[in-house]
Write an enzyme that holds these catalytic residues in place. Structure first.
Site, PDB file in Angstrom:
ATOM      1  CB  VAL A  15      -0.961   0.005   1.220  1.00  0.00           C
ATOM      2  CG1 VAL A  15      -1.758   1.303   1.271  1.00  0.00           C
ATOM      3  CG2 VAL A  15      -1.893  -1.191   1.162  1.00  0.00           C
ATOM      4  CE  LYS A 206     -11.470  -5.327   4.085  1.00  0.00           C
ATOM      5  NZ  LYS A 206     -11.264  -6.241   2.954  1.00  0.00           N
TER       6      LYS A 206
HETATM    7  N1  HSE Z   1      -6.931  -8.925   1.956  1.00  0.00           N
HETATM    8  C1  HSE Z   1      -8.105  -8.140   1.775  1.00  0.00           C
HETATM    9  C2  HSE Z   1      -8.983  -8.743   0.706  1.00  0.00           C
HETATM   10  C3  HSE Z   1      -7.831  -6.705   1.428  1.00  0.00           C
HETATM   11  O1  HSE Z   1      -8.648  -9.791   0.156  1.00  0.00           O
HETATM   12  O2  HSE Z   1     -10.040  -8.191   0.440  1.00  0.00           O
HETATM   13  C4  HSE Z   1      -7.362  -5.931   2.601  1.00  0.00           C
HETATM   14  O3  HSE Z   1      -8.357  -5.899   3.589  1.00  0.00           O
END
Ligand code: HSE
Length: 437
Positions: A15, A206
């Site tokens: 990132v 999330k």
């Molecule tokens: N590794 C995550 C995904 C992205 O595959 O969506 C970062 O949260």
């Protein structure tokens, strides 16, 4: 004030490198949009000798956090190291020192949100966390601002690109979970350690971030029912496909008369549902508001490019507020600190769903009626039954697939607890919830 908005960046992984490239490539357009150059002045990394694969010639590198945190010319701190303890210290110290902070760290926000958001609220700077959910998909900003006037009643969607990629590929290639994961790792589409993704934890982080914003409170990550995709088999994909469903890994939260129901797990979605057509590493998040009805955001939720765009959006927002002297324009959740309160989720056992159940059994007389009897005793009504597999004299097990009407989770778990003790059971029972909407 310096001639530029100065960034101090912690961490230069995928990132971070994306952010370096984006800010270099789009330097002039970003300067126009902000009204001043936006520059990465310093970076703190763990290994100064590592080849970054990007041009870092204009960036002063160090291994010492104070290099950034004690520099009064740094306006915005990017926390891109991930993890919990180190990242938390960086963010809290940066906020204390009056800097704006941008982070992509969903784990920290989901697991230690109260500490971080309180500090962000009390501090003078902006706090941006758009990239923590869906990378460049602007779901955080949309919930905080665009939909702030509505009462959100449901959020559901595909929140982990790795899981979606693996499930899509299993469906397309008719392959098993382990071999598909290996191929995804070889292709660089799954992490070398994919645990957070395939166990559902990344999606759960999330969902908690989104719930905190949408429902104006602080949810306890440990209360969230979380399952990953590791138990999904090629047989499940085949059978559910024949029944008109696609298996997706979803995060879902909704407001009900019982309270806030939330969960993260694989689910059967009808083939004509919007989520069914979301394949590969894409994310798709639907939000339902009382006044606005449904809205959907779709895009790449990971990767250096999309993540860099999410970070840059937060940097630009912070830079604009810094330049106009309006720091802390709105609290991170969009409600005042006094209004924040812990909110309990409805216990998983009280949530009602329809279920796909696959029983791997010895093909003996009376097995189906034994299973049906236990289901009925636990108030579970059967919608359809299919026996899969070739009857054989060799005693090879067969699959009995049952689709239920809506039933209470606790009743289904109790029934499976009983059925799994039966001598005719040959393998683990599969349970996948069905999401009609
Ligand atoms: N590794 C995550 C995904 C992205 O595959 O969506 C970062 O949260």
């Amino acid at each position: 004030m310096s001639d530029a908005i100065n960034i101090g960046m912690f961490g230069m992984g995928n990132v971070g490198k994306g952010v370096v490239q984006l800010l270099a490539k789009n330097k002039s357009v970003i300067e126009k949009r902000v009204g001043k150059p936006v520059e990465i002045k310093k970076a703190v990394v763990s290994d100064l000798k590592k080849d970054r694969g990007v041009d870092v010639s204009g960036i002063l590198m160090s291994t010492d956090p104070d290099h950034i945190l004690n520099d009064p010319d740094i306006d915005i701190v990017l926390e891109l190291v991930g993890g919990l303890d180190v990242a938390e210290t960086i963010i809290l110290r940066a906020l204390e020192n009056g800097k704006s902070v941008v982070t992509a760290n969903k784990a920290l926000l989901a697991e230690r949100g109260r500490t971080i958001f309180r500090a962000a609220h009390d501090a003078g700077g902006c706090f941006g966390f758009e990239t923590s959910v869906g990378a460049a998909i602007p779901i955080v900003r949309t919930l905080r601002l665009g939909f702030a006037g509505d009462d959100i009643v449901k959020i559901s969607g595909i929140m982990n690109g790795t899981s979606n990629y693996i499930l899509s590929k299993m469906s397309q290639d008719k392959s098993g979970f382990s071999e598909t994961l290996e191929k995804a790792q070889e292709a660089g589409l799954a992490e070398a350690d994919p645990t957070l993704d395939i166990q559902g934890i990344d999606a759960a982080h999330k969902l908690i971030v989104l719930m905190n914003i949408a429902f104006n409170g602080v949810f306890d990550f440990s209360q969230l029912h979380t399952e990953g995709i590791t138990n999904i088999t090629a047989a499940d994909i085949d059978y559910t496909g024949q029944l008109g469903y696609t298996i997706k890994h979803i995060g879902k939260v909704r407001k009900t008369e019982q309270g806030i129901e939330a969960r993260v797990h694989p689910a059967l979605v009808p083939r004509d549902h919007i989520m069914s057509s979301v394949n590969g590493a894409f994310n798709s998040i639907s939000v339902f508001g009382e006044f606005m009805g449904p809205a959907n955001l779709h895009g790449l939720g990971a990767g250096p490019g999309p993540s860099a765009v999410g970070v840059a959006g937060d940097v630009i927002e912070a830079a604009r507020y810094i330049l106009t002297g309006q720091q802390r324009p709105v609290s991170p959740f969009s409600i005042p600190l006094e209004e924040w309160r812990p909110i309990d989720m409805v216990p998983m056992g009280r949530i009602r769903s329809e279920f796909y159940l696959r029983f791997n059994v010895l093909d003996h007389l009376g097995v189906l009626s034994s299973i049906s009897k236990v289901l009925a005793e636990n108030r579970i009504s059967v919608r359809s039954v299919i026996q899969k597999g070739v009857p054989s004299e060799t005693e090879a097990p067969v699959d009995i697939v049952i689709i239920t009407h809506e039933a209470m989770e606790a009743d289904v778990q109790a029934a499976l607890g009983q059925i799994n003790q039966e001598p005719f059971m040959a393998g683990r029972t599969q349970l996948i919830r069905i999401e009609p909407d």
